[in-house]
Design a protein around this motif. Structure first.
Motif, short mmCIF file in Angstrom:
data_model
loop_
_atom_site.label_atom_id
_atom_site.label_comp_id
_atom_site.label_asym_id
_atom_site.label_seq_id
_atom_site.Cartn_x
_atom_site.Cartn_y
_atom_site.Cartn_z
N GLY A 38 -29.70 34.81 56.57
CA GLY A 38 -30.14 35.99 57.29
C GLY A 38 -31.49 36.46 56.76
O GLY A 38 -31.95 36.00 55.71
N ALA A 39 -32.10 37.36 57.45
CA ALA A 39 -33.44 37.83 57.08
C ALA A 39 -33.44 38.65 55.79
O ALA A 39 -34.38 38.64 55.01
N THR A 40 -32.34 39.38 55.54
CA THR A 40 -32.31 40.30 54.39
C THR A 40 -31.95 39.59 53.08
O THR A 40 -32.25 40.09 52.01
N LYS A 41 -31.29 38.41 53.18
CA LYS A 41 -30.91 37.65 51.98
C LYS A 41 -30.16 38.53 50.99
O LYS A 41 -30.49 38.61 49.79
N GLU A 42 -29.13 39.23 51.47
CA GLU A 42 -28.38 40.16 50.63
C GLU A 42 -27.62 39.46 49.51
O GLU A 42 -27.35 40.05 48.47
N ARG A 43 -27.27 38.20 49.73
CA ARG A 43 -26.55 37.45 48.70
C ARG A 43 -27.23 36.10 48.51
O ARG A 43 -27.58 35.44 49.49
N PRO A 44 -27.46 35.66 47.27
CA PRO A 44 -28.13 34.37 47.06
C PRO A 44 -27.38 33.22 47.73
O PRO A 44 -26.15 33.21 47.77
N PHE A 45 -28.13 32.26 48.25
CA PHE A 45 -27.54 31.13 48.96
C PHE A 45 -28.31 29.88 48.55
O PHE A 45 -29.49 29.74 48.82
N GLY A 46 -27.63 28.97 47.85
CA GLY A 46 -28.26 27.74 47.41
C GLY A 46 -27.88 26.56 48.29
O GLY A 46 -26.98 26.65 49.12
N ALA A 47 -28.57 25.44 48.09
CA ALA A 47 -28.30 24.25 48.89
C ALA A 47 -28.77 23.01 48.15
O ALA A 47 -29.62 23.09 47.26
N SER A 48 -28.20 21.88 48.53
CA SER A 48 -28.68 20.61 47.98
C SER A 48 -28.96 19.65 49.13
O SER A 48 -28.37 19.76 50.21
N TYR A 49 -29.85 18.69 48.87
CA TYR A 49 -30.25 17.71 49.87
C TYR A 49 -30.19 16.32 49.26
O TYR A 49 -30.82 16.05 48.23
N CYS A 50 -29.42 15.42 49.90
CA CYS A 50 -29.35 14.02 49.48
C CYS A 50 -30.05 13.15 50.52
O CYS A 50 -30.29 13.59 51.65
N ALA A 51 -30.33 11.92 50.15
CA ALA A 51 -31.03 11.01 51.04
C ALA A 51 -30.16 10.62 52.23
O ALA A 51 -29.05 10.12 52.07
N VAL A 52 -30.66 10.87 53.44
CA VAL A 52 -29.95 10.46 54.66
C VAL A 52 -29.99 8.93 54.76
O VAL A 52 -31.00 8.30 54.48
N GLY A 53 -28.88 8.36 55.15
CA GLY A 53 -28.81 6.90 55.30
C GLY A 53 -28.24 6.25 54.06
O GLY A 53 -27.16 5.68 54.08
#
Length: 237
Positions: free
Chosen positions: A17-32
């Motif tokens: 969301g625009a306000t980012k009221e709660r931290p939100f992390g993510a990870s990215y692995c190689a597609v394929g």
């Protein structure tokens, strides 16, 4: 080679969301490299092979993903949400004999980090639920089975997985039943809720399947393929 990319606080407004009221992390692995080669979206409309997701995942082969994940555990913000592999999956690609190999150290690392960080809500998706088999995950980690059709949804549910699937972008209903499966269309797409507001994909024990309308650059191509497949299925009844 680079391994999985960890983003401690994503700028993806769909998640936060625009306000980012709660931290939100993510990870990215190689597609394929980390994905089942049987995925119908691989090199054929996968959203993670275009746009910002593609920039995050490109060339991130999983030679040391477990180590990177374990080292990042203490740096994930307190009381946050975290989506594992926005791109990619938990595999090492097809081996020479055609079988799919689980990246067990990486999968174990995901489990360990969830155990270490009980204050964080983790979730992810996998196209290889059959290879993973039935999993026991920590209470704060949900792994959704990404299914290609209703039969796969039923199969994954029987194995204990919460399920998701892709549907045509032209679907207008918010909730409906198909062949005995209760389907809820992603509330971000129907009502504008963010992932941090919705939380449906965080729930292990939900009875319904979350459906995502085809999106990103190849949405029309994917929608056409899905609609044609459904027409063929109806014609054989």
């Amino acid at each position: 080679m680079q391994g999985v990319r960890i983003v401690k606080q994503t700028g993806n407004t769909k998640l936060t969301g625009a306000t980012k009221e709660r931290p939100f992390g993510a990870s990215y692995c190689a597609v394929g490299f980390t994905c089942p080669q049987t995925c119908p979206l691989l090199n054929n409309g996968c959203y993670a092979q275009a746009g910002n997701s593609n920039l995050h995942q490109k060339d991130r082969y999983s030679n040391n993903d477990a180590e990177i994940m374990l080292n990042a555990a203490s740096e994930i913000p307190a009381n946050s949400y975290f989506r594992h592999h926005v791109s990619g999956d938990v595999f090492l690609g097809d081996t020479k004999n055609g079988s799919l190999e689980v990246d067990k150290p990486y999968l174990d690392a995901i489990m360990t980090v969830a155990e270490q960080r009980k204050d964080v809500t983790f979730y992810s998706y996998t196209h290889g639920y059959k290879v993973l088999g039935t999993l026991e995950t920590p209470d704060n980690l949900t792994i959704n089975a990404s299914c290609d059709d209703i039969e796969q949804v039923k199969d994954a549910k029987a194995m204990g997985y919460p399920t998701v699937m892709v549907i045509s972008e032209n679907e207008t209903r918010k909730r409906y039943s198909k062949d005995g499966v209760d389907i809820v269309v992603c509330p971000n797409q129907t009502s504008g809720l963010t992932c941090s507001q919705c939380k449906l994909c965080f729930k292990k024990d939900r009875k319904f399947t979350v459906a995502f309308k085809a999106h990103a650059a190849s949405r029309k191509k994917i929608s056409k393929r899905i609609e044609e497949s459904e027409r063929i299925s109806l014609a054989t009844l």
